[in-house]
Scaffold this motif. Structure first.
Motif, PDB file in Angstrom:
ATOM      1  N   GLY A  83      57.831  80.364  22.883  1.00  0.00           N
ATOM      2  CA  GLY A  83      56.591  80.598  23.611  1.00  0.00           C
ATOM      3  C   GLY A  83      55.349  80.003  22.991  1.00  0.00           C
ATOM      4  O   GLY A  83      54.309  79.913  23.655  1.00  0.00           O
ATOM      5  N   SER A  84      55.409  79.594  21.718  1.00  0.00           N
ATOM      6  CA  SER A  84      54.261  78.970  21.059  1.00  0.00           C
ATOM      7  C   SER A  84      54.729  78.292  19.778  1.00  0.00           C
ATOM      8  O   SER A  84      55.858  78.506  19.309  1.00  0.00           O
ATOM      9  CB  SER A  84      53.175  80.005  20.741  1.00  0.00           C
ATOM     10  OG  SER A  84      53.638  80.965  19.823  1.00  0.00           O
ATOM     11  N   MET A  85      53.848  77.467  19.219  1.00  0.00           N
ATOM     12  CA  MET A  85      54.157  76.780  17.970  1.00  0.00           C
ATOM     13  C   MET A  85      54.424  77.784  16.850  1.00  0.00           C
ATOM     14  O   MET A  85      53.818  78.842  16.785  1.00  0.00           O
ATOM     15  CB  MET A  85      52.973  75.889  17.577  1.00  0.00           C
ATOM     16  CG  MET A  85      53.190  75.048  16.335  1.00  0.00           C
ATOM     17  SD  MET A  85      51.649  74.256  15.756  1.00  0.00           S
ATOM     18  CE  MET A  85      51.132  73.380  17.226  1.00  0.00           C
ATOM     19  N   PHE A  86      55.351  77.443  15.939  1.00  0.00           N
ATOM     20  CA  PHE A  86      55.646  78.309  14.806  1.00  0.00           C
ATOM     21  C   PHE A  86      56.175  77.488  13.645  1.00  0.00           C
ATOM     22  O   PHE A  86      56.543  76.316  13.794  1.00  0.00           O
ATOM     23  CB  PHE A  86      56.674  79.387  15.187  1.00  0.00           C
ATOM     24  CG  PHE A  86      58.065  78.866  15.445  1.00  0.00           C
ATOM     25  CD1 PHE A  86      59.008  78.787  14.415  1.00  0.00           C
ATOM     26  CD2 PHE A  86      58.449  78.457  16.724  1.00  0.00           C
ATOM     27  CE1 PHE A  86      60.295  78.312  14.645  1.00  0.00           C
ATOM     28  CE2 PHE A  86      59.736  77.987  16.972  1.00  0.00           C
ATOM     29  CZ  PHE A  86      60.654  77.910  15.935  1.00  0.00           C
ATOM     30  N   TYR A  87      56.198  78.112  12.478  1.00  0.00           N
ATOM     31  CA  TYR A  87      56.896  77.495  11.356  1.00  0.00           C
ATOM     32  C   TYR A  87      57.700  78.552  10.620  1.00  0.00           C
ATOM     33  O   TYR A  87      57.447  79.765  10.755  1.00  0.00           O
ATOM     34  CB  TYR A  87      55.937  76.758  10.409  1.00  0.00           C
ATOM     35  CG  TYR A  87      55.015  77.608   9.571  1.00  0.00           C
ATOM     36  CD1 TYR A  87      55.373  78.021   8.284  1.00  0.00           C
ATOM     37  CD2 TYR A  87      53.741  77.963  10.034  1.00  0.00           C
ATOM     38  CE1 TYR A  87      54.516  78.770   7.501  1.00  0.00           C
ATOM     39  CE2 TYR A  87      52.876  78.711   9.250  1.00  0.00           C
ATOM     40  CZ  TYR A  87      53.272  79.115   7.988  1.00  0.00           C
ATOM     41  OH  TYR A  87      52.418  79.860   7.208  1.00  0.00           O
ATOM     42  N   VAL A  88      58.671  78.105   9.864  1.00  0.00           N
ATOM     43  CA  VAL A  88      59.548  78.985   9.099  1.00  0.00           C
ATOM     44  C   VAL A  88      59.439  78.622   7.628  1.00  0.00           C
ATOM     45  O   VAL A  88      59.428  77.444   7.264  1.00  0.00           O
ATOM     46  CB  VAL A  88      61.013  78.875   9.565  1.00  0.00           C
ATOM     47  CG1 VAL A  88      61.929  79.741   8.696  1.00  0.00           C
ATOM     48  CG2 VAL A  88      61.133  79.267  11.039  1.00  0.00           C
ATOM     49  N   MET A  89      59.347  79.652   6.787  1.00  0.00           N
ATOM     50  CA  MET A  89      59.273  79.448   5.346  1.00  0.00           C
ATOM     51  C   MET A  89      60.182  80.453   4.658  1.00  0.00           C
ATOM     52  O   MET A  89      60.749  81.348   5.293  1.00  0.00           O
ATOM     53  CB  MET A  89      57.831  79.621   4.863  1.00  0.00           C
ATOM     54  CG  MET A  89      57.212  80.969   5.196  1.00  0.00           C
ATOM     55  SD  MET A  89      55.459  81.075   4.718  1.00  0.00           S
ATOM     56  CE  MET A  89      54.902  82.423   5.747  1.00  0.00           C
ATOM     57  N   SER A  90      60.304  80.314   3.359  1.00  0.00           N
ATOM     58  CA  SER A  90      61.152  81.235   2.605  1.00  0.00           C
ATOM     59  C   SER A  90      60.529  82.623   2.553  1.00  0.00           C
ATOM     60  O   SER A  90      59.302  82.773   2.605  1.00  0.00           O
ATOM     61  CB  SER A  90      61.363  80.713   1.173  1.00  0.00           C
ATOM     62  OG  SER A  90      60.123  80.606   0.492  1.00  0.00           O
ATOM     63  N   TYR A  91      61.367  83.634   2.471  1.00  0.00           N
ATOM     64  CA  TYR A  91      60.897  85.005   2.255  1.00  0.00           C
ATOM     65  C   TYR A  91      60.751  85.215   0.749  1.00  0.00           C
ATOM     66  O   TYR A  91      61.690  84.957  -0.020  1.00  0.00           O
ATOM     67  CB  TYR A  91      61.891  86.005   2.836  1.00  0.00           C
ATOM     68  CG  TYR A  91      61.556  87.445   2.499  1.00  0.00           C
ATOM     69  CD1 TYR A  91      60.527  88.102   3.149  1.00  0.00           C
ATOM     70  CD2 TYR A  91      62.262  88.131   1.514  1.00  0.00           C
ATOM     71  CE1 TYR A  91      60.205  89.417   2.839  1.00  0.00           C
ATOM     72  CE2 TYR A  91      61.951  89.441   1.197  1.00  0.00           C
ATOM     73  CZ  TYR A  91      60.923  90.079   1.855  1.00  0.00           C
ATOM     74  OH  TYR A  91      60.601  91.370   1.545  1.00  0.00           O
ATOM     75  N   VAL A  92      59.582  85.667   0.312  1.00  0.00           N
ATOM     76  CA  VAL A  92      59.313  85.881  -1.114  1.00  0.00           C
ATOM     77  C   VAL A  92      59.230  87.379  -1.371  1.00  0.00           C
ATOM     78  O   VAL A  92      58.222  88.020  -1.032  1.00  0.00           O
ATOM     79  CB  VAL A  92      57.996  85.201  -1.541  1.00  0.00           C
ATOM     80  CG1 VAL A  92      57.750  85.422  -3.031  1.00  0.00           C
ATOM     81  CG2 VAL A  92      58.034  83.711  -1.216  1.00  0.00           C
ATOM     82  N   PRO A  93      60.257  87.983  -1.923  1.00  0.00           N
ATOM     83  CA  PRO A  93      60.196  89.423  -2.211  1.00  0.00           C
ATOM     84  C   PRO A  93      59.224  89.699  -3.347  1.00  0.00           C
ATOM     85  O   PRO A  93      59.167  88.959  -4.330  1.00  0.00           O
ATOM     86  CB  PRO A  93      61.637  89.767  -2.614  1.00  0.00           C
ATOM     87  CG  PRO A  93      62.215  88.485  -3.110  1.00  0.00           C
ATOM     88  CD  PRO A  93      61.549  87.388  -2.326  1.00  0.00           C
ATOM     89  N   GLY A  94      58.434  90.728  -3.203  1.00  0.00           N
ATOM     90  CA  GLY A  94      57.459  91.054  -4.235  1.00  0.00           C
ATOM     91  C   GLY A  94      56.530  92.151  -3.773  1.00  0.00           C
ATOM     92  O   GLY A  94      56.839  92.900  -2.845  1.00  0.00           O
ATOM     93  N   ARG A  95      55.367  92.254  -4.417  1.00  0.00           N
ATOM     94  CA  ARG A  95      54.413  93.326  -4.132  1.00  0.00           C
ATOM     95  C   ARG A  95      53.107  92.761  -3.583  1.00  0.00           C
ATOM     96  O   ARG A  95      52.636  91.728  -4.043  1.00  0.00           O
ATOM     97  CB  ARG A  95      54.078  94.094  -5.419  1.00  0.00           C
ATOM     98  CG  ARG A  95      55.242  94.841  -6.065  1.00  0.00           C
ATOM     99  CD  ARG A  95      54.802  95.399  -7.413  1.00  0.00           C
ATOM    100  NE  ARG A  95      54.480  94.326  -8.352  1.00  0.00           N
ATOM    101  CZ  ARG A  95      53.721  94.470  -9.440  1.00  0.00           C
ATOM    102  NH1 ARG A  95      53.177  95.652  -9.710  1.00  0.00           N
ATOM    103  NH2 ARG A  95      53.493  93.464 -10.247  1.00  0.00           N
TER     104      ARG A  95
END
Length: 376
Positions: free
Chosen positions: A132-144
């Motif tokens: 439905g719209s432009m997007f990008y995907v990146m890594s998930y960074v676990p943290g606080r």
């Protein structure tokens, strides 16, 4: 540090983003998701699309929207191959320069192999037919995410180390060779403060609801107070603050700087002064800071110590005209809050706290004048 009100005018000059203090009072993992949010993703289309374009991606299992006031809806993607983050331009009709997820992706791609900690970008999709719209995907960074500037729950040593790392990472960002990473055309170079003062003065006039003596003085005096080094150019974040940083789960170390929507080419002092500005805000204000807090008891460095540390890391002897940079930061935020107030009065604000935040315009302008007088 917990300031959440910032915006960039679109091509027509109206403010496109409203972000306010979250009210969260503790540190929390970077996994707060909203399972009842109104935005959902078409996983039947998304899963095969990602599998065909991201190396190793397979088995899309679920998508969950992160809670909070993100201008661009952000989702945690769980798959058999691991976890990812998808950041999407809001669906629907938007003004051209708003919600620039493609600019965010470009910055991440430029910085991922540098010393500046960022998530790893995998894919930019400009095909709106997918979800439905432009997007990008990146890594998930676990943290606080550390929400309160007093950093409750941390020891004095951990607080000191955390603030030191915030300054370290900011210095690294401003040291990036924009030509080497392909960002020399990422924004208009030179005369940054001159252009910004003109822009926000115009924006304030367009949303003015009452006469504020402090703003009148700032609009009159700031243009002639711009330091002579206004042509300095580097990559700036535009919204560098505590809750746009992901810290290591146990260590006082930043794993990723997030939310690059406002990044551009500009003057390094705009970032540093914005970061330090919130140290002067009172904790009781809706946009809360550390003003009046015993920072020494908490182990949090004084503003002067942070500026000195930044200079050491950048190889700068000192920063001239520091009061001007702080004054500009307060002035800019005051103009933004005035715009929020106007939209609240017009009934077009998207956040229920808009009237309260907008009402801070006068306070911020008066704080700006106090700092401006330090130049005398």
């Amino acid at each position: 540090m917990s300031c959440r009100s910032f915006a960039r005018p679109d091509a027509a000059g109206s403010i496109q983003r409203e972000r306010f203090p979250t009210g969260r009072s503790t540190t929390q993992p970077h996994d707060s998701v909203n399972r009842t949010g109104p935005l959902t993703l078409d996983t039947d289309r998304l899963g095969p699309y990602l599998a065909a374009r991201i190396t190793g991606f397979e088995g899309l299992r679920s998508t969950e929207k992160f809670s909070g006031g993100q201008s661009n809806p952000t989702f945690r993607i769980k798959a058999a191959s691991g976890e990812y983050v998808l950041r999407q331009k809001p669906p629907g009709t938007l003004l051209p320069s708003a919600h620039a997820v493609d600019r965010e992706y470009r910055v991440l791609k430029a910085l991922v192999d540098t010393e500046v900690p960022v998530a790893r970008p995998y894919l930019l999709c400009e095909d709106e037919a997918v979800i439905g719209s432009m997007f990008y995907v990146m890594s998930y960074v676990p943290g606080r995410i550390l929400w309160k500037p007093t950093l409750p729950g941390l020891s004095r040593a951990e607080r000191a180390a955390s603030f030191d790392d915030m300054i370290r990472v900011l210095a690294l960002l401003h040291s990036i060779d924009i030509d080497a990473v392909g960002l020399s055309d990422f924004g208009r170079a030179g005369n940054y403060f001159e252009r910004q003062i003109h822009r926000w003065s115009r924006q304030y006039r367009a949303s003015e609801t009452e006469s504020i003596d402090a703003m009148e003085r700032l609009i009159e005096e700031l243009p002639s107070s711009v330091p002579p080094n206004d042509s300095q150019v580097c990559l700036i974040h535009g919204d560098y603050r505590l809750d746009n940083l992901i810290f290591h789960p146990q260590q006082a170390r930043i794993l990723a700087v997030i939310d690059w929507e406002l990044s551009t080419l500009g003057h390094a002092m705009a970032d540093l002064a914005y970061f330090c500005m919130c140290l002067r805000m009172h904790p009781s204000e809706h946009i809360a800071g550390l003003g009046g807090v015993d920072r020494t008891a908490l182990g949090i460095p004084k503003e002067s110590a942070m500026v000195t540390r930044y200079c050491e890391l950048r190889g700068i002897e000192s920063i001239d005209h520091w009061p001007f940079y702080l004054t500009f930061s307060f002035f800019r935020l005051a103009a933004i809050c005035q715009g929020v107030l106007k939209r609240s009065l017009d009934g077009t604000a998207s956040n229920p706290n808009a009237a309260r935040v907008g009402g801070m315009a006068r306070t911020l302008a008066e704080m700006a004048v106090v700092v401006l007088d330090e130049t005398g």
